[in-house]
Design a protein around this motif. Structure first.
Motif, PDB file in Angstrom:
ATOM      1  N   GLU A 161       0.844  -1.285  -0.095  1.00 25.98           N
ATOM      2  CA  GLU A 161      -0.051   0.031  -0.025  1.00 25.98           C
ATOM      3  C   GLU A 161       0.798   1.332   0.152  1.00 25.98           C
ATOM      4  OE1 GLU A 161      -3.294   0.171  -0.454  1.00 25.98           O
ATOM      5  OE2 GLU A 161      -3.380  -1.905  -0.526  1.00 25.98           O
ATOM      6  N   SER A 162       2.171   1.173   0.588  1.00 27.13           N
ATOM      7  CA  SER A 162       3.044   2.213   0.299  1.00 27.13           C
ATOM      8  C   SER A 162       4.506   1.786   0.132  1.00 27.13           C
ATOM      9  CB  SER A 162       2.708   3.251   1.690  1.00 27.13           C
ATOM     10  OG  SER A 162       3.223   2.333   2.737  1.00 27.13           O
ATOM     11  N   THR A 175       2.118   6.468  -1.269  1.00 24.58           N
ATOM     12  CA  THR A 175       1.256   5.633  -0.997  1.00 24.58           C
ATOM     13  C   THR A 175       0.635   5.141  -2.343  1.00 24.58           C
ATOM     14  OG1 THR A 175      -0.807   6.960  -0.874  1.00 24.58           O
ATOM     15  CG2 THR A 175       0.327   6.899   1.011  1.00 24.58           C
TER      16      THR A 175
END
Length: 248
Positions: A161-162, A175
């Motif tokens: 996710e990041s 992100t």
């Protein structure tokens, strides 16, 4: 003094020599070409192959090759309409084929000559540069955070996710949501072409049996979501999408 065909032949000669070093002599050759190649480009490609010393046995379009490999690897019996969504490093193509076993006819193909993963890399570079300026007042150039660096972080964002990016001893966090927001207009272009090819040929999403993904950039989650939106089904990526054409 060299034509594009001459240059192509020189590249092929080098590849042939590399292949010979690995596996020995080369016999017959299957040449693949993009589906949107016109007759002139196809003839030039075959000429380059002959100049390079290849014994060309057959010419096949890249979407056809990819579909054959998906069928071979997955044990599928092709029957009906299939879509091949091909998003590589620098080009995009979407093709519709009609298949009965290994008999495949190209129904239609649309594409963009300059749209692909390299564009995503440049966008990620810009995101990182802006964050470094905003958060650390650090001005960086393309040598500090290269396209190769961006490509690696892009791949990570397809799985996480990041990512934390470190440049000149400064850290910034990017992100997946930020990245996807910035590339969304490019992905939308591919989505619109998919809709166009269906509409122009009076084919509904329901009439497409499966969608095969080709090209490394199809690993980006936002891309897969766009494909599913248009074709109303999850695309298949059960093979190595980078090598689907050549293995086919």
């Amino acid at each position: 003094d060299y034509t594009p065909t001459d240059c192509s032949a020189l590249v092929l000669k080098k590849l042939i020599q590399d292949a010979k070093n690995e596996i020995g002599e080369i016999g017959e050759t299957v040449v693949t070409v993009p589906a949107n190649f016109g007759n002139e480009a196809r003839v030039a490609t075959l000429t380059a192959a002959k100049l390079a010393g290849l014994n060309e046995e057959n010419i096949v379009e890249e979407p056809t090759a990819a579909a054959l490999y998906y069928a071979f690897e997955g044990g599928l019996k092709l029957n009906g309409n299939y879509a091949i969504y091909d998003l590589g490093g620098s080009t995009f193509d979407v093709s519709i084929i009609k298949a009965e076993g290994i008999r495949i006819n190209m129904v239609a193909s649309e594409g963009v000559q300059k749209l692909g993963g390299e564009d995503f890399d440049v966008i990620l570079q810009k995101i990182v540069k802006k964050k470094l300026k905003d958060e650390h007042d650090e001005v960086v150039d393309s040598q500090d955070y290269t396209k190769t660096d961006a490509e690696e972080d892009k791949k990570s964002l397809s799985k996480k996710e990041s990512v934390n990016v470190r440049v000149n001893k400064k850290n910034v966090k990017v992100t997946r949501a930020e990245f996807e927001e910035n590339i969304s207009s490019l992905v939308t272009q591919t989505e619109m072409l998919c809709e166009l090819i269906l509409n122009e040929h009076n084919i509904t999403a329901e009439e497409i049996q499966e969608v095969f993904l080709v090209g490394g950039s199809t690993r980006v989650p936002l891309v897969q979501q766009a494909v599913e939106r248009v074709f109303k089904k999850k695309p298949i990526q059960s093979v190595n999408v980078d090598k689907a054409v050549v293995l086919g």
